[in-house]
Design a protein around this motif. Structure first.
Motif, PDB file in Angstrom:
ATOM      1  N   PHE A 250       6.379   8.294   2.684  1.00 51.02           N
ATOM      2  CA  PHE A 250       5.239   7.498   3.157  1.00 51.02           C
ATOM      3  C   PHE A 250       5.440   6.025   2.816  1.00 51.02           C
ATOM      4  N   GLY A 251       5.881   5.764   1.580  1.00 50.82           N
ATOM      5  CA  GLY A 251       6.149   4.388   1.171  1.00 50.82           C
ATOM      6  C   GLY A 251       7.246   3.756   2.008  1.00 50.82           C
ATOM      7  N   GLY A 252       8.285   4.535   2.332  1.00 50.65           N
ATOM      8  CA  GLY A 252       9.360   4.030   3.179  1.00 50.65           C
ATOM      9  C   GLY A 252       8.884   3.701   4.581  1.00 50.65           C
TER      10      GLY A 252
ATOM     11  N   ILE B 267       0.839  -1.207   0.000  1.00 50.22           N
ATOM     12  CA  ILE B 267       0.000   0.000   0.000  1.00 50.22           C
ATOM     13  C   ILE B 267       0.870   1.251   0.000  1.00 50.22           C
ATOM     14  N   GLY B 268       2.035   1.176   0.637  1.00 53.32           N
ATOM     15  CA  GLY B 268       2.967   2.301   0.589  1.00 53.32           C
ATOM     16  C   GLY B 268       3.526   2.499  -0.808  1.00 53.32           C
TER      17      GLY B 268
ATOM     18  N   VAL C 204      11.940   5.377   6.324  1.00 54.00           N
ATOM     19  CA  VAL C 204      11.901   6.753   5.821  1.00 54.00           C
ATOM     20  C   VAL C 204      13.303   7.229   5.456  1.00 54.00           C
ATOM     21  N   ALA C 205      14.295   6.909   6.302  1.00 52.26           N
ATOM     22  CA  ALA C 205      15.670   7.341   6.048  1.00 52.26           C
ATOM     23  C   ALA C 205      16.188   6.777   4.730  1.00 52.26           C
TER      24      ALA C 205
ATOM     25  N   VAL D 122      11.984  -1.537  -2.130  1.00 53.33           N
ATOM     26  CA  VAL D 122      11.070  -1.935  -1.053  1.00 53.33           C
ATOM     27  C   VAL D 122      11.684  -3.035  -0.186  1.00 53.33           C
ATOM     28  N   GLU D 123      12.316  -4.011  -0.810  1.00 54.24           N
ATOM     29  CA  GLU D 123      12.928  -5.112  -0.056  1.00 54.24           C
ATOM     30  C   GLU D 123      13.990  -4.590   0.915  1.00 54.24           C
TER      31      GLU D 123
END
Length: 307
Positions: free
Chosen positions: A194-196, A24-25, A72-73, A39-40
């Motif tokens: 947000f995705g992070g 969802i992010g 986020v970082a 993402v991984e």
């Protein structure tokens, strides 16, 4: 030895939660026209940071926050490189995954075998003991409920708010959005963060709640599954939920088939969730016009403000 369907459903919801959060992010990120293949890396970094902080502080909440912060970082590194320095999104995302895997291995040294604090359920234990419905509806961590609420929130924001309209506009035609006065880079950076945060939280849930241990490379491709789910879902939040539960169901089922002593090679059972995901993507891609119907038109394209 039979397989209890109630236990299977409870397990599939738990297994699905990290992948759903990451998916969802990433869906929001891709809606702004950015393709983040890291993402991984963000998930596995969130897993180790969440576990380390939870073990050392005794607070699962701080562990979850640490997982989000680490995600986020890492996402900011990706954001700066791709949005400000205009590096290639695919290459940068792949590099971010490799960086995250290496960093997590370093940070996790000495922690395999440690025990994280117990995460209390938000509902009273008596509610989880209600036959059939109790374990399915009331026997989960707060993060699991948060993941479903997040799907609903993203669906509402993207479809029914001005913010969602701006996000979709940036993802469809960033030049037109810029001409209208919208800060394309700023919007994309916020979506990337947000995705992070979602990927990091998914990783922290994996280590602190689901596995309750740290193992090097424990995400085992969950981030790639999340990326595939976004395509499977045609960039629609509720379809992402369905896809995540499908993946979780196959994963939970293969674990129970192994435990039940079914005479099938373990390797075949272990690879089954990923095979199912590939098959689903192939089916979805068979009708290219349908598969691309909801794909953001500017996905993966570099934006350079001309004025």
């Amino acid at each position: 030895m039979g397989i209890d369907p109630v236990t299977l459903i409870v397990a599939l919801i738990t297994v699905s939660t990290p992948v759903l959060l990451a998916a969802i992010g990433e869906l929001v990120v891709e809606k702004t026209g950015v393709l983040n293949l890291g993402v991984e890396g963000m998930m596995v970094t969130g897993a180790v940071m969440g576990f380390v902080v939870a073990v050392n502080t005794g607070s699962p909440t701080l562990g979850f926050l640490a997982g989000m912060a680490s995600g986020v970082a890492l996402s900011l590194i990706f954001g700066v490189l791709t949005q400000l320095l205009l590096s290639n999104q695919v290459a940068t995302g792949l590099a971010l995954t490799l960086f995250g895997l290496g960093l997590s291995a370093l940070l996790g040294v000495g922690y395999p075998g440690s025990t994280p604090p117990v995460v209390t359920d938000p509902f009273p234990a008596a509610m989880a003991e209600i036959p059939v419905i109790g374990p399915i509806l009331f026997g989960h961590s707060m993060i699991t409920y948060l993941s479903v609420l997040l799907v609903a929130a993203v669906w509402y924001v993207l479809g029914y708010t001005k913010m969602g309209l701006i996000i979709r506009a940036v993802g469809e035609n960033h030049d037109a959005a810029h001409a209208l006065g919208y800060k394309v880079i700023r919007i994309r950076l916020m979506a990337i963060m947000f995705g992070g945060a979602c990927a990091g939280l998914g990783g922290a849930f994996l280590s602190v709640v689901r596995v309750q241990n740290w193992v090097d490379g424990m995400t085992a491709g969950a981030g790639w599954i999340a990326l595939a789910l976004v395509v499977f879902a045609s960039w629609k939040p509720w379809r992402a939920l369905l896809g995540a539960y499908l993946f979780g169901g196959v994963t939970a089922l293969q674990l129970r088939l192994q435990a039940a002593g079914i005479d099938i090679p373990v390797e075949i059972l272990a690879m089954s969730p990923y095979v199912i995901t590939i098959v689903v993507l192939v089916i979805m891609s068979s009708d290219k016009s349908r598969a691309a119907l909801n794909a953001p038109a500017a996905l993966g394209k570099v934006f350079h403000a001309t004025g």
